[in-house]
Design a protein around this motif. Structure first.
Motif, PDB file in Angstrom:
ATOM      1  N   SER A 263      20.109  23.960  96.481  1.00  0.00           N
ATOM      2  CA  SER A 263      18.855  24.689  96.294  1.00  0.00           C
ATOM      3  C   SER A 263      18.835  25.355  94.934  1.00  0.00           C
ATOM      4  O   SER A 263      17.829  25.360  94.230  1.00  0.00           O
ATOM      5  CB  SER A 263      18.709  25.774  97.354  1.00  0.00           C
ATOM      6  N   ALA A 267      16.254  24.825  91.960  1.00  0.00           N
ATOM      7  CA  ALA A 267      15.488  25.916  91.370  1.00  0.00           C
ATOM      8  C   ALA A 267      15.665  25.955  89.855  1.00  0.00           C
ATOM      9  O   ALA A 267      14.709  26.138  89.113  1.00  0.00           O
ATOM     10  CB  ALA A 267      15.945  27.242  91.980  1.00  0.00           C
ATOM     11  N   ARG A 271      13.873  22.390  87.175  1.00  0.00           N
ATOM     12  CA  ARG A 271      12.718  22.963  86.493  1.00  0.00           C
ATOM     13  C   ARG A 271      12.832  22.826  84.969  1.00  0.00           C
ATOM     14  O   ARG A 271      11.825  22.680  84.278  1.00  0.00           O
ATOM     15  CB  ARG A 271      12.572  24.448  86.840  1.00  0.00           C
ATOM     16  N   GLN A 308       2.939  20.114  86.718  1.00  0.00           N
ATOM     17  CA  GLN A 308       2.593  21.332  87.463  1.00  0.00           C
ATOM     18  C   GLN A 308       2.766  21.124  88.964  1.00  0.00           C
ATOM     19  O   GLN A 308       3.289  21.987  89.662  1.00  0.00           O
ATOM     20  CB  GLN A 308       1.139  21.739  87.171  1.00  0.00           C
ATOM     21  N   ALA A 311       6.343  21.125  89.866  1.00  0.00           N
ATOM     22  CA  ALA A 311       6.873  22.493  89.836  1.00  0.00           C
ATOM     23  C   ALA A 311       6.486  23.237  91.109  1.00  0.00           C
ATOM     24  O   ALA A 311       7.309  23.921  91.734  1.00  0.00           O
ATOM     25  CB  ALA A 311       6.342  23.230  88.617  1.00  0.00           C
ATOM     26  N   ASP A 315       8.905  24.741  94.070  1.00  0.00           N
ATOM     27  CA  ASP A 315       8.802  26.126  94.551  1.00  0.00           C
ATOM     28  C   ASP A 315       8.618  26.183  96.060  1.00  0.00           C
ATOM     29  O   ASP A 315       9.275  26.965  96.750  1.00  0.00           O
ATOM     30  CB  ASP A 315       7.617  26.829  93.866  1.00  0.00           C
ATOM     31  N   LEU A 318      11.733  25.246  97.865  1.00  0.00           N
ATOM     32  CA  LEU A 318      12.696  26.336  97.792  1.00  0.00           C
ATOM     33  C   LEU A 318      12.379  27.441  98.777  1.00  0.00           C
ATOM     34  O   LEU A 318      13.251  27.913  99.500  1.00  0.00           O
ATOM     35  CB  LEU A 318      12.676  26.927  96.386  1.00  0.00           C
ATOM     36  N   LYS A 322      14.500  28.757 101.948  1.00  0.00           N
ATOM     37  CA  LYS A 322      14.811  30.176 102.090  1.00  0.00           C
ATOM     38  C   LYS A 322      14.458  30.645 103.499  1.00  0.00           C
ATOM     39  O   LYS A 322      15.194  31.387 104.127  1.00  0.00           O
ATOM     40  CB  LYS A 322      14.033  30.974 101.038  1.00  0.00           C
TER      41      LYS A 322
ATOM     42  N   SER B  97      15.316  29.907  84.711  1.00  0.00           N
ATOM     43  CA  SER B  97      14.497  29.113  85.628  1.00  0.00           C
ATOM     44  C   SER B  97      14.584  29.637  87.050  1.00  0.00           C
ATOM     45  O   SER B  97      13.724  29.378  87.877  1.00  0.00           O
ATOM     46  CB  SER B  97      14.995  27.662  85.646  1.00  0.00           C
ATOM     47  N   ARG B 117      11.058  34.813  84.731  1.00  0.00           N
ATOM     48  CA  ARG B 117      11.264  33.427  85.116  1.00  0.00           C
ATOM     49  C   ARG B 117      10.431  32.545  84.189  1.00  0.00           C
ATOM     50  O   ARG B 117       9.218  32.745  84.061  1.00  0.00           O
ATOM     51  CB  ARG B 117      10.830  33.222  86.560  1.00  0.00           C
ATOM     52  N   VAL B 120       6.869  26.822  84.106  1.00  0.00           N
ATOM     53  CA  VAL B 120       6.925  25.403  83.731  1.00  0.00           C
ATOM     54  C   VAL B 120       5.778  25.083  82.774  1.00  0.00           C
ATOM     55  O   VAL B 120       5.933  24.343  81.814  1.00  0.00           O
ATOM     56  CB  VAL B 120       6.858  24.515  84.990  1.00  0.00           C
TER      57      VAL B 120
END
Lengths: 482, 149
Positions: A263, A267, A271, A308, A311, A315, A318, A322, B97, B117, B120
Motif C-alpha cells: 500500500s 501511495a 504516484r 488524473q 491518481a 487514492d 488506498l 485503510k 507523495s 502532499r 499529481v
C-alpha cells in the motif's frame, strides 16, 4: 427429612434397627402370650390345690360341727394374698365358716353354686368337701388376678428392657458393621465429588474387596482413566492448535506487513511516475503546443485526464485498504448529525443545486464514527451525484423495520439502475454508469460494503432505471466484532 | 542580506525538473540547491563530503524534504537536522507523495514544520510550490541567525 434423603450410613443403621426391633418385638409377643397362658393355668391349679387342702382340713370341723375350728382353718388362707374370700358350706348348703381378706368388698354367697371354676372379674372355685366317698359339704374359694397382673407388671419391664437393649445393641453393631459395606461407597462418592470439584481426573478410588462394590470401584477407576486419557489428548490437541494458530498469526502478520508495504509503495511510488506523465504532458503543451495541431493537443489533454483518473483510483484504493486494516472503534453515533455534516459539504461543493433532503432524527447506531462517515460520504455522495440530472432532486434518509430488525435506508429519485446488474453493484472497480454520464472510480460502494460487513451488517439496494435507488443497511452488533 | 536559499531534497529526476520548472513559473528568484539523496542533504547542511568547502554560516531558509530517499531516508535526515544545534531550528517542509498516517505522525513527531502532499496534477503542483515559496521565504519570519551557528 425423609428417610430416602438420609445418608447411606444412617439408612443402613435405621434399617438394621427396624429389623432387629421388629424381630425382638415379635419374639417377645409370642413369649408373652405363651407365658401368660402358662401363668393362668398355674393360677388355676394353685387355687384348686388350695381349695382341696382347705376342704380336707375342714372335714373334721364340719363332721363335729365346730365352726370355730373351721374358721381358724380357713383364716390360714391369709398366707395367700391373692385369696379374697373363702366359704365353707354344710351338707344343706348353709354357710358354715368363712374367711375374708381385710379389703374384700364382696360378700360370700348365701348358697354355694354348682361345682366348677368360674373365670370372670374374679376367679371362683366351688368344690365338694368329701369324707370317705361321701359329700359332707361345699368349699368356695375366690381369688383375684393380682398374681397374674403382678407377673405382667414385672415381665413387661423385663421385656421392655430386652427390647431396648436389643435396639441399642443393633444401633451399636450396625454402626460398627456398616463400615466394611459402606466405606467403599462413601469413599467412591467422596472421590466423585473431588473429581467433579477439582476437575482432577488423576484421582482413583481404593478397591477393598472382590465383591460387587470392588467391581464398581474398578469400573469407576477405569472410567476415570479413560476420561484422563481423553482429557490429556484434548489438551495436547489444544496445545497443537495453539501453536498452529500462533504460526498462522505470524504468517498473517507477515502478509499484513507485506500488504502495508505494498500500500505504501502504491501511495508513494506509483504516484511519482504519474506526476511525471502529467507534468511533462503539461510541459509539452506549454513549450511545444504551438507546434502541435489540435488533435495532438487533445491527445495530450487525454493523457493528462487519464493520469488524473489513475491518481484518483490509487487514492480510492488506498482509502479502501485503510478501511480494511484500521481497527474498529465503535461508539454511539447519531447518523442524523453525520448525514447533515456530509450534506453541508455537498451543498458547499454545488451551491447551485436544489435538492430536497429529508433526514429522520435521531438515527442512533453503534459503530466506528470515522468509518460510518465514509459510508455516508459515499452513499449520500452517490445520491447527490445520481440526482444531478433531475429537476426536482429528492434524497431521504431514515430508519425502517425489515424482518424484525431495524434497517437504515437512503432513498433518492436519481438515475437508478437495472436490477439485473444489482449483483455487481458492490464489486470493486465495477460501475453501472458511463464515466461520461456520472464520474466515479467504482470503489466507493465496495468500500461501503466492506465497512458495513466489518460492523456485522448487511447492505443491499433496490432500484429501477430512472426511478431512483434505495440503499438499505444494517449495523447490528458493532461492539462484538474486533 | 544574503539571498534566501531553498534546499530541495529530491531523488526523482522528473520531480526535480518539474519542481524547478514550477519555481521558474512562479518567478522564484531564490537560489534553489538540489541534493539527490539523504546523505548529500546532510553533507550539504553540515558542510561535509562534497560540500566540505561550503560556508557553514550559510544555511537554507527552508528545506523541502522528500521522504523516500536513497541511502538515508527523509525522516532520518529530519531527525539529524533536529538533533544538531546548527540546524535544529531550520524550517523543514516535507514534500512527498505519501499521505500515510504513519508518515504524517512521524514527520510531525520529528519536528517537521509543514507536510505537503505533491499533487499529481501539474497545475496544482505549480500552485502549491508558488504558495510554499511565498510563505516560507517572504511571509514567514525565519529563526534568528545566531541560533544556526
Amino acid at each position: 427429612m425423609r428417610l430416602r434423603d438420609l445418608s447411606i450410613k444412617w439408612k443402613f443403621v435405621v434399617t438394621i434397627m427396624i429389623v432387629c426391633v421388629s424381630a425382638i418385638l415379635a419374639s417377645v409377643a409370642v413369649l408373652f402370650a405363651f407365658e401368660y397362658s402358662a401363668m393362668e393355668a398355674l393360677l388355676e391349679r394353685d387355687l384348686e390345690s388350695i381349695s382341696r387342702v382347705s376342704a380336707s382340713n375342714c372335714t373334721a370341723a364340719l363332721t363335729f360341727d365346730d365352726p370355730q375350728a373351721a374358721n381358724d382353718t380357713l383364716s390360714a388362707l391369709s398366707a395367700k394374698p391373692a385369696i379374697e374370700a373363702a366359704g365353707l358350706y354344710d351338707k344343706e348348703g348353709r354357710l358354715f365358716a368363712s374367711y375374708r381378706r381385710a379389703d374384700d368388698k364382696n360378700t360370700l354367697p348365701e348358697r354355694p353354686g354348682s361345682d366348677g371354676l368360674e373365670k370372670a372379674s374374679h376367679l371362683t372355685l366351688i368344690g365338694p368337701v368329701m369324707l370317705k366317698q361321701e359329700r359332707i359339704g361345699t368349699i368356695y374359694v375366690r381369688s383375684d388376678f393380682s398374681t397374674l397382673s403382678n407377673w405382667i407388671g414385672a415381665s413387661a419391664w423385663v421385656f421392655a428392657g430386652v427390647v431396648l437393649a436389643t435396639a441399642l445393641a443393633a444401633l451399636l453393631l450396625s454402626s460398627l458393621l456398616q463400615k466394611p459395606f459402606l466405606a467403599p461407597i462413601v469413599e467412591l462418592a467422596d472421590i466423585a465429588r473431588q473429581v467433579s470439584a477439582k476437575k482432577d481426573y488423576s484421582l482413583r478410588a481404593a478397591k477393598h474387596a472382590e465383591d460387587e462394590l470392588g467391581l464398581l470401584v474398578e469400573k469407576f477407576n477405569e472410567m476415570l482413566a479413560q476420561i484422563q486419557t481423553r482429557d490429556s489428548a484434548l489438551e495436547q490437541a489444544r496445545d497443537e492448535l495453539e501453536v498452529r494458530v500462533q504460526e498462522r498469526t505470524r504468517d498473517l502478520q507477515e502478509t499484513n506487513k507485506e500488504l502495508e508495504a505494498f500500500s505504501y509503495s502504491v501511495a508513494h511510488d506509483l504516484r511519482a511516475p504519474l506526476r511525471g506523465i502529467d507534468g511533462f504532458s503539461q510541459v509539452l503543451l506549454e513549450d511545444y503546443g504551438p507546434r502541435l495541431d489540435e488533435t495532438g493537443q487533445e491527445h495530450l489533454q487525454r493523457v493528462r485526464s487519464a493520469t488524473q483518473r489513475m491518481a484518483q483510483l490509487l487514492d480510492d484504493l488506498l482509502s479502501r485498504s485503510k478501511v480494511t486494516r484500521s481497527t474498529l472503534r465503535p461508539s454511539q453515533v447519531d447518523l442524523h448529525e453525520l448525514a447533515n455534516a456530509v450534506l453541508a459539504d455537498l451543498r458547499r461543493q454545488n451551491p447551485e443545486r436544489q435538492v430536497e433532503v429529508t433526514v429522520d432524527a435521531p438515527l442512533i447506531a453503534k459503530g466506528d464514527p470515522g468509518l460510518l462517515r465514509i459510508v455516508l460520504d459515499n452513499l449520500l455522495g452517490n445520491a447527490w451525484k445520481f440526482t444531478s440530472k433531475k429537476e426536482r432532486a429528492r434524497i431521504e434518509f431514515g430508519k425502517t423495520q425489515a424482518d424484525g430488525a431495524s434497517v437504515f435506508f437512503l432513498r433518492d429519485n436519481g438515475a437508478g439502475f437495472d436490477m439485473a446488474y444489482a449483483a455487481k453493484l458492490f464489486t470493486v472497480f465495477h460501475r453501472l454508469h458511463k464515466a461520461s454520464d456520472f464520474p466515479g472510480t467504482g470503489v466507493g460502494l465496495a468500500t461501503v460494503q466492506r465497512i458495513v460487513q466489518r460492523h456485522g451488517g448487511r447492505i443491499w439496494a433496490e432500484s429501477a432505471l430512472e426511478q431512483g435507488t434505495t440503499f438499505y443497511f444494517t449495523l447490528p452488533n458493532a461492539e462484538e466484532r474486533p | 542580506m544574503r539571498d534566501k536559499i531553498i534546499l530541495l531534497v529530491e531523488d526523482n529526476p522528473d520531480d526535480e525538473v518539474l519542481s524547478l520548472r514550477a519555481f521558474k513559473k512562479n518567478n522564484v528568484t531564490n537560489e534553489v540547491i538540489v541534493v539527490r539523496d539523504g546523505q548529500e542533504a546532510l553533507d550539504y547542511l553540515f558542510c561535509a563530503g562534497a560540500h566540505a568547502h561550503r560556508d557553514t554560516s550559510i544555511q537554507p531558509t527552508v528545506i523541502l524534504l522528500d521522504l523516500n530517499l536513497p541511502k538515508i531516508d527523509g525522516l532520518e535526515v529530519l531527525r539529524r537536522i533536529r538533533a544538531d544545534n546548527r540546524t535544529r531550528l531550520l524550517p523543514v517542509v516535507i514534500l512527498t507523495s505519501s499521505k500515510e498516517e504513519q508518515d504524517l505522525l512521524r514527520g510531525y513527531g520529528l519536528g517537521a514544520n509543514s507536510y505537503i502532499r505533491k499533487p499529481v496534477n501539474f497545475n496544482e503542483f505549480v500552485e502549491a510550490v508558488g504558495k510554499l515559496q511565498l510563505y516560507w521565504t517572504l511571509l514567514n519570519e525565519p529563526p534568528p541567525h545566531t541560533a544556526n551557528a
